[in-house]
Design a protein around this motif. Structure first.
Motif, short mmCIF file in Angstrom:
data_model
loop_
_atom_site.label_atom_id
_atom_site.label_comp_id
_atom_site.label_asym_id
_atom_site.label_seq_id
_atom_site.Cartn_x
_atom_site.Cartn_y
_atom_site.Cartn_z
N ASP A 1 -6.56 8.19 7.71
CA ASP A 1 -7.83 7.75 6.84
C ASP A 1 -7.48 6.47 6.64
N TRP A 2 -6.27 5.85 6.08
CA TRP A 2 -6.13 4.56 5.63
C TRP A 2 -6.13 3.98 6.91
N LEU A 3 -5.52 4.17 8.06
CA LEU A 3 -5.73 3.27 9.30
C LEU A 3 -6.86 3.22 9.97
N ALA A 4 -7.58 4.28 9.46
CA ALA A 4 -9.22 4.13 10.16
C ALA A 4 -9.89 3.01 9.62
N ASP A 5 -9.56 2.67 8.34
CA ASP A 5 -10.27 1.42 7.82
C ASP A 5 -9.66 0.03 8.19
N GLN A 6 -8.72 0.04 8.90
CA GLN A 6 -7.81 -1.21 9.19
C GLN A 6 -8.25 -1.54 10.50
N PRO A 7 -8.05 -2.89 10.61
CA PRO A 7 -8.22 -3.63 11.97
C PRO A 7 -7.28 -2.97 13.00
N ASP A 8 -7.94 -3.13 14.44
CA ASP A 8 -7.00 -2.55 15.43
C ASP A 8 -5.62 -2.98 15.54
N THR A 9 -5.39 -4.35 15.09
CA THR A 9 -3.92 -4.88 15.33
C THR A 9 -3.44 -4.49 14.17
N VAL A 10 -3.61 -3.87 13.00
CA VAL A 10 -2.79 -3.07 12.02
C VAL A 10 -2.59 -1.87 12.58
N HIS B 1 0.94 -1.34 0.11
CA HIS B 1 -0.04 0.01 0.04
C HIS B 1 0.88 1.26 -0.02
N VAL B 2 0.60 2.11 -0.88
CA VAL B 2 1.41 3.57 -1.06
C VAL B 2 0.75 4.44 -0.54
N ILE B 3 1.13 5.00 0.46
CA ILE B 3 0.37 6.02 1.48
C ILE B 3 0.98 7.47 1.45
N GLU B 4 0.40 8.38 1.30
CA GLU B 4 0.85 9.92 1.42
C GLU B 4 0.61 10.15 2.85
N GLN B 5 1.58 11.09 3.37
CA GLN B 5 1.54 11.44 4.79
C GLN B 5 0.08 11.89 5.00
N SER B 6 -0.59 12.78 4.29
CA SER B 6 -1.81 13.16 4.57
C SER B 6 -2.82 12.27 4.53
N GLY B 7 -2.66 11.19 4.22
CA GLY B 7 -3.64 10.12 4.03
C GLY B 7 -3.49 8.92 4.81
N LEU B 8 -2.32 8.79 5.74
CA LEU B 8 -2.30 7.96 6.65
C LEU B 8 -3.16 7.59 7.67
N ARG C 1 -2.53 -0.54 15.46
CA ARG C 1 -1.44 -0.75 16.45
C ARG C 1 -0.07 -1.01 16.27
N TRP C 2 0.08 -1.82 15.56
CA TRP C 2 1.45 -2.26 14.95
C TRP C 2 2.07 -1.14 14.11
N VAL C 3 1.20 -0.56 13.19
CA VAL C 3 1.83 0.70 12.62
C VAL C 3 2.13 1.81 13.32
N ARG C 4 1.60 2.30 14.19
CA ARG C 4 1.78 3.26 15.30
C ARG C 4 2.97 2.89 16.07
N ALA C 5 2.89 1.40 16.56
CA ALA C 5 4.09 1.15 17.31
C ALA C 5 5.67 1.22 16.84
N THR C 6 5.37 1.14 15.32
CA THR C 6 6.73 1.02 14.59
C THR C 6 7.16 2.59 14.26
N GLY C 7 6.30 3.52 14.54
CA GLY C 7 6.56 4.97 14.34
C GLY C 7 6.44 5.36 12.87
N PHE C 8 5.86 4.46 11.87
CA PHE C 8 5.63 4.77 10.47
C PHE C 8 4.85 5.89 10.36
N ALA C 9 5.39 6.90 9.75
CA ALA C 9 4.41 8.22 9.44
C ALA C 9 4.28 8.33 8.10
N ALA C 10 4.61 7.70 7.03
CA ALA C 10 4.30 7.61 5.58
C ALA C 10 5.40 8.82 5.01
#
Length: 459
Positions: free
Chosen positions: A25-34, A16-23, A36-45
């Motif tokens: 919104d993209w996460l809002a459509d994902q399961p909580d496990t996804v 998934h290719v994600i712009e910073q401004s769209g991160l 939490r994982w993305v937030r934990a890694t510090g990924f900010a697109a």
């Protein structure tokens, strides 16, 4: 080195290719496990960042590639090639890009697999990509293969890429695509009236030659002329060692037109293609031409030699005169011609010259679409006086140091006839590694021209 897409039916990991401004919104459509994982890694697109999301069974459920902001993307190109280099081996499928961006990024992804490994094994990306929906996969593969040919030819040192070897590369390309090839070598250049090609190359033990390749028997006529100076010592105006180190790339114009020719033939464009390559080595010996010599070109113009290191325009002049005798619908020359072009535009931007406004407009639009930047410089006619020494019709190296790229282009225009003509003053070298563009030889302007041809030649 595999510059092709993975089979469309291959099992693939979603990328998934994600712009910073769209991160968010993209996460809002994902399961909580996804989430939490993305937030934990510090990924900010951020541009170039990558995160792998596990599937809970030791595998990869999906991957995310940061696409930054329009401002950060404007500072480079082929951004996903950088992501490809970080991904583990496997097959991936892109999500989140429109077809135009997907085409650019897919080409960059394929080119991330390029490495020059003739003399030593090299690392390159091993992550494969399924062609995204809506892109012309065969076209992108053809462009990648043509660019790889250009890079290989430039990267090979002059010890293994002299005039004869460059002729061999042309012959291999011609055989592969059913093109014809004619080569005029050595003293036969004088018999056939190519005096300046002969003069520049006569000091070398490796015979100069003019390579003439033709393909296609219907449609508009396109002639490509590429400077093939396989090594340039500077001649009697000897270069210092610091300036001679990269002179294996002085045949970058020839390499670029051959890469472009491969793209055209592989794509079966409905045109008549001609490729002319004056292939020489500018060496030093008792037979070297001298400062102060006056040469007579194929078209009868006389040229005073004020610097033997301005030899590229001399060999191109004879080839352009020869090409103009057939009045093609479009003629294009490409050459690593002047340091002045690098001062004006730097190493990443290819200046070009043309008097044809429609051609320029088509080139500029195409360059923006395919991420192959070019910039028009003027054939500034008032500078014609700067290349007229008085003792001869033309001066190959005007004194003063001003407008060196323009005066060189004006010199070439004197031999290009009256038809549609463009000249590219390229660098042909990438000094700093970048996504899809490792250090070494690189094509410039070819993809922009390829994209512009349908409009320019009404294909």
């Amino acid at each position: 080195m595999d510059l092709t897409f993975a089979p469309a039916d291959a099992a693939a990991i979603a990328l998934h290719v994600i712009e910073q401004s769209g991160l968010d919104d993209w996460l809002a459509d994902q399961p909580d496990t996804v989430t939490r994982w993305v937030r934990a890694t510090g990924f900010a697109a951020q541009l170039g960042s990558v995160v792998l999301i596990p599937d809970g069974q030791g595998g990869i459920a999906m991957a995310l590639a940061g696409y930054g902001t329009p401002e950060t993307r404007a500072r480079g190109r082929f951004h996903l090639a950088g992501a490809a280099a970080q991904l583990p081996e496997g097959t991936y499928a892109l999500h989140g890009l429109d077809p135009v961006r997907a085409a650019e990024e897919s080409l960059g992804w394929l080119l991330s697999h390029y490495s020059f490994d003739r003399y030593r094994a090299q690392k390159h990306s091993t992550a494969r990509l399924i062609a995204p929906e809506g892109v012309d996969a065969a076209r992108i593969e053809s462009i990648a293969a043509g660019e790889a040919l250009t890079r290989d030819l430039i990267n090979i040192p002059a010890s293994d890429m002299g005039p004869a070897e460059l002729e061999g590369a042309c012959a291999t390309l011609a055989t592969r695509h059913g093109a014809s090839i004619d080569v005029i070598r050595g003293e036969a250049l004088l018999d056939r009236n190519f005096p300046m090609i002969h003069t520049v190359g006569r000091a070398s033990a490796r015979a100069p030659r003019l390579i003439d390749m033709r393909w296609g028997d219907s449609g508009p006529k396109l002639t490509l002329v590429g400077k093939g100076v396989c090594f340039d010592t500077g001649g009697l105006n000897l270069k210092p060692g610091s300036s001679m180190g990269l002179m294996k790339k002085d045949m970058g114009g020839a390499a670029t037109v051959l890469g472009l020719a491969q793209m055209i033939m592989d794509l079966r464009l409905p045109l008549q293609l001609r490729v002319l390559v004056p292939a020489v080595e500018n060496a030093v010996s008792g037979s070297a031409f001298r400062p102060g010599d006056i040469l007579t070109a194929r078209n009868g113009l006389t040229v005073e030699i004020n610097n033997t290191d301005a030899e590229g325009r001399l060999v191109l002049a004879d080839a352009l005169s020869y090409a103009a005798e057939e009045t093609p619908d479009l003629m294009v020359s490409m050459a690593t011609l002047t340091g002045a072009a690098r001062v004006a535009a730097g190493p990443d931007l290819s200046p070009y010259f043309t008097d044809d406004a429609a051609l320029s407009q088509a080139l500029d639009q195409a360059a923006a679409q395919v991420a192959d930047p070019v910039w028009r410089l003027p054939f500034h006619t008032p500078y014609e006086a700067m290349i007229e020494p008085g003792i001869a019709d033309l001066d190959n190296a005007p004194s003063g140091g001003f407008a060196g790229a323009i005066t060189a282009a004006l010199f070439l225009r004197r031999f290009a006839g009256t038809g549609r003509y463009a000249h590219f003053d390229i660098y042909g070298w990438n000094a700093t590694p970048a996504p899809a563009r490792p250090k070494g030889g690189v094509g410039m302007g070819a993809r922009a021209l390829l994209a512009a041809l349908p409009d320019v030649l009404k294909l």
